[in-house]
Scaffold this motif. Sequence first.
Motif, mmCIF file in Angstrom:
data_model
loop_
_atom_site.group_PDB
_atom_site.id
_atom_site.type_symbol
_atom_site.label_atom_id
_atom_site.label_comp_id
_atom_site.label_asym_id
_atom_site.label_seq_id
_atom_site.Cartn_x
_atom_site.Cartn_y
_atom_site.Cartn_z
ATOM 1 N N ALA A 278 12.245 -11.999 1.009
ATOM 2 C CA ALA A 278 11.213 -11.204 0.347
ATOM 3 C C ALA A 278 11.504 -9.713 0.487
ATOM 4 O O ALA A 278 11.266 -8.936 -0.426
ATOM 5 N N ALA A 279 12.079 -9.331 1.634
ATOM 6 C CA ALA A 279 12.336 -7.917 1.872
ATOM 7 C C ALA A 279 13.332 -7.365 0.868
ATOM 8 O O ALA A 279 13.331 -6.174 0.568
ATOM 9 N N ASP A 280 14.166 -8.260 0.313
ATOM 10 C CA ASP A 280 15.151 -7.792 -0.651
ATOM 11 C C ASP A 280 14.604 -7.778 -2.068
ATOM 12 O O ASP A 280 15.341 -7.496 -3.004
ATOM 13 N N VAL B 150 2.781 -12.936 -0.078
ATOM 14 C CA VAL B 150 2.566 -11.978 -1.169
ATOM 15 C C VAL B 150 2.162 -10.622 -0.595
ATOM 16 O O VAL B 150 2.660 -9.574 -1.029
ATOM 17 N N LEU B 151 1.272 -10.641 0.410
ATOM 18 C CA LEU B 151 0.844 -9.370 1.001
ATOM 19 C C LEU B 151 2.009 -8.656 1.675
ATOM 20 O O LEU B 151 2.171 -7.443 1.541
ATOM 21 N N ILE B 152 2.849 -9.415 2.388
ATOM 22 C CA ILE B 152 4.014 -8.793 3.032
ATOM 23 C C ILE B 152 4.927 -8.194 1.971
ATOM 24 O O ILE B 152 5.396 -7.067 2.075
ATOM 25 N N LEU B 153 5.129 -8.987 0.907
ATOM 26 C CA LEU B 153 6.048 -8.563 -0.147
ATOM 27 C C LEU B 153 5.618 -7.225 -0.737
ATOM 28 O O LEU B 153 6.432 -6.323 -0.912
ATOM 29 N N TYR B 154 4.314 -7.088 -1.047
ATOM 30 C CA TYR B 154 3.886 -5.882 -1.744
ATOM 31 C C TYR B 154 3.374 -4.796 -0.813
ATOM 32 O O TYR B 154 3.749 -3.637 -0.953
ATOM 33 N N ASP B 158 7.108 -3.207 -0.321
ATOM 34 C CA ASP B 158 7.136 -2.298 -1.475
ATOM 35 C C ASP B 158 6.402 -0.998 -1.195
ATOM 36 O O ASP B 158 6.909 0.084 -1.461
ATOM 37 N N LEU B 159 5.191 -1.126 -0.668
ATOM 38 C CA LEU B 159 4.368 0.083 -0.517
ATOM 39 C C LEU B 159 4.469 0.710 0.875
ATOM 40 O O LEU B 159 4.027 1.835 1.076
ATOM 41 N N HIS B 160 4.995 -0.043 1.834
ATOM 42 C CA HIS B 160 5.126 0.446 3.217
ATOM 43 C C HIS B 160 3.798 0.880 3.822
ATOM 44 O O HIS B 160 3.748 1.811 4.612
ATOM 45 N N TRP B 161 2.710 0.245 3.393
ATOM 46 C CA TRP B 161 1.411 0.606 3.966
ATOM 47 C C TRP B 161 1.230 0.035 5.362
ATOM 48 O O TRP B 161 0.706 0.681 6.243
ATOM 49 N N PHE B 162 1.657 -1.227 5.516
ATOM 50 C CA PHE B 162 1.470 -1.888 6.808
ATOM 51 C C PHE B 162 2.782 -2.522 7.224
ATOM 52 O O PHE B 162 3.528 -2.990 6.368
ATOM 53 N N PRO B 163 3.058 -2.563 8.519
ATOM 54 C CA PRO B 163 4.287 -3.227 8.961
ATOM 55 C C PRO B 163 4.147 -4.737 8.843
ATOM 56 O O PRO B 163 3.032 -5.269 8.914
ATOM 57 N N SER B 164 5.273 -5.424 8.641
ATOM 58 C CA SER B 164 5.217 -6.882 8.640
ATOM 59 C C SER B 164 5.587 -7.405 10.018
ATOM 60 O O SER B 164 5.517 -8.587 10.273
ATOM 61 N N ALA B 165 5.993 -6.495 10.905
ATOM 62 C CA ALA B 165 6.351 -6.891 12.259
ATOM 63 C C ALA B 165 5.094 -6.871 13.131
ATOM 64 O O ALA B 165 4.124 -6.191 12.804
#
Lengths: 318, 317
Positions: A278-280, B150-154, B158-165
């Motif tokens: 997904a990151a890509d 989907v939330l992680i993806l966007y 994409d938006l870098h609002w929240f970390p996925s880590a």
Amino acid sequence: MEIDPTELPNLVDAGSPLRTPEFATTDAGEVGNDGGLLRNMGRVFAQNKLALISLVFLIFVVLFCFVGPSLYHTNQTNAELALSAPQNAAPSHQYPLGTDGNGFNILGRIMYGGQISLIVGFLAAIVSTVVGVVYGAFAGFFGSWVDPLAMRIVDIGLSIPGLFLLIALVTIWRPSASLLILVIAAVSWLVPARLIRAETLSLKTRDYVQAVKAMGGRRSRIIGRHIIPNSIGTIVVFATFTVADSILFLAALGFLGLGVPAPQTDWGTMLSNGVNYAADGYWWEIWPVGIVFVLVIVALNYLGDALRDALEVRLQRH
Amino acid sequence: MTGFLLRRLGQAIIVILGVTAVVFLLGQLIPGGQARAALGPKATPMQLSHFNIVNGFNESIWVQYWHYILRLLHGNLGYSYRNNQGVTSLILNRLPKTIVLVGAATLLAIFVSIPMGITQAVRRNSVFDYSATGVLFFLYAMPDFFIGEVLILYLSFDLHWFPSAPPTDASAWAVFTQPNAFFLPVLVLAVTSIAAYSRYMRGSMLETVAEDFIRTAQAKGAPPRRVLYRHALRNSLLPMITLIGLTLPAIIGGAIIVEDLFNYPGMGLLTVQSASNDDVPLVLGTTLVATIATVLGSLVADVLYAVADPRIRLGEG
């Protein structure tokens, strides 16, 4: 006053408040309950467009997954051969939905994974419904000490969060796709057992059951010929929801990497593999399979809703 | 009320005892037995029987269960041969994190869904009501891992609002020091509950508004807002308490998915990791702990219900 969960519309088990009549999202209109089961079901689809659309969609998905591969040939089993294809390729003329990280054609993979999701979901629902119905009917019919004991066992089973129990069973047995059916059924027979037991308690006081009893009918005959056929509405409605739940359970296991062994796949496993990329920005590895998956679950829920309205079933816990 | 509480406590104890029996039996189902699981496929019959004697696995099943209960009472959940560590200490390291996650998600769900349900009930059959119903139905049917992806993806890639880590802070209090890292996991875990709770709140509110005491209050001339908030809301909140208790197993199960998705080091992730490692004692330990937490959670919900409802508090029950 005792706090009695039965006074609430059923919440956890038959899914949620969304599945109780008061909260029905469908509008079945005035459907009587005088005809046979099939005629009633026919009337649902005539009057309830959403249910009809759901049914047509589900039939389409079944054809897509099971007939599709014989019209649209793709390699889904040979991992080495797949690696000769481009990996993570974007949708193109050759690969309408692109390829995944192993080079598998995603359009074909949705069909292939769908076969397992649908078969496991459907068979697990059948097994758990049959086990639950027989267990519940016997517990309710025998009464005396059998019933409370049987229901405490159900209570204990229901207090274990389903996914934990599922993971424990999967860890112990490392199941193949066919064993997964039994494992999922082992988690989902509890709610139908409780529903049918409640239904039996009310049915066994009916005159016609009393009449058979007075004529000396055997208990297994009363249960098999009178109690279970008269609960068929509840059984059909609940089984519909259980198919959706079983597909979800399998997908959750697949997502955690505990699903069917590779190179087999199911929709949950596909979503899990997709998230790695997904990151890509490889959206085609998540969206198509995710949309089909969610629509199937929504359609099954609408279908269950409509059947419940039509058959006037109250999925209450008792 | 004391009678009610004692009865309810007794039920909880019986259920927990039953669950220990289920978990114990699951342990007996391991193909080849515990010895084979601990020592691996290459162990000789001699080693296996030695292991069984040392650990008391050669005793009758009743004796073994009795010993199992005694160990549990001492807080000993078993031994993880894969980690060479006691199951209890492994779980205790992770448990606070899961409690924070589940607690935060439950609170978020409550604070979003109650106003949402009230608004839907007040503006019944409005555009807002219909669109909220539609959206919530879809959110409810969406599996949490798909929403999360989907939330992680966007929102994060994409938006870098929240970390996925996950939060890097090891302590459970990271929820205060790194709220940003908690946002997505908590939201994903709460979404399904938000859909279910607000749907229920709407129904409960509509049902209460139809009651006689609401008509009485209106007939006395109480202003509409007062009728809504003093009379209708308070009564429709009562069944919500029970609902939250009943949905606990689903939320605690959902924590497994969310922790796996965000690599959040709680008990759920521990369960998934130990399942992939064939670490049966550890999986059975987390299952038991999760179940006890569920049973205690619904016990607390019932007690709160009893406290909140004067019909029980003042001793009708």
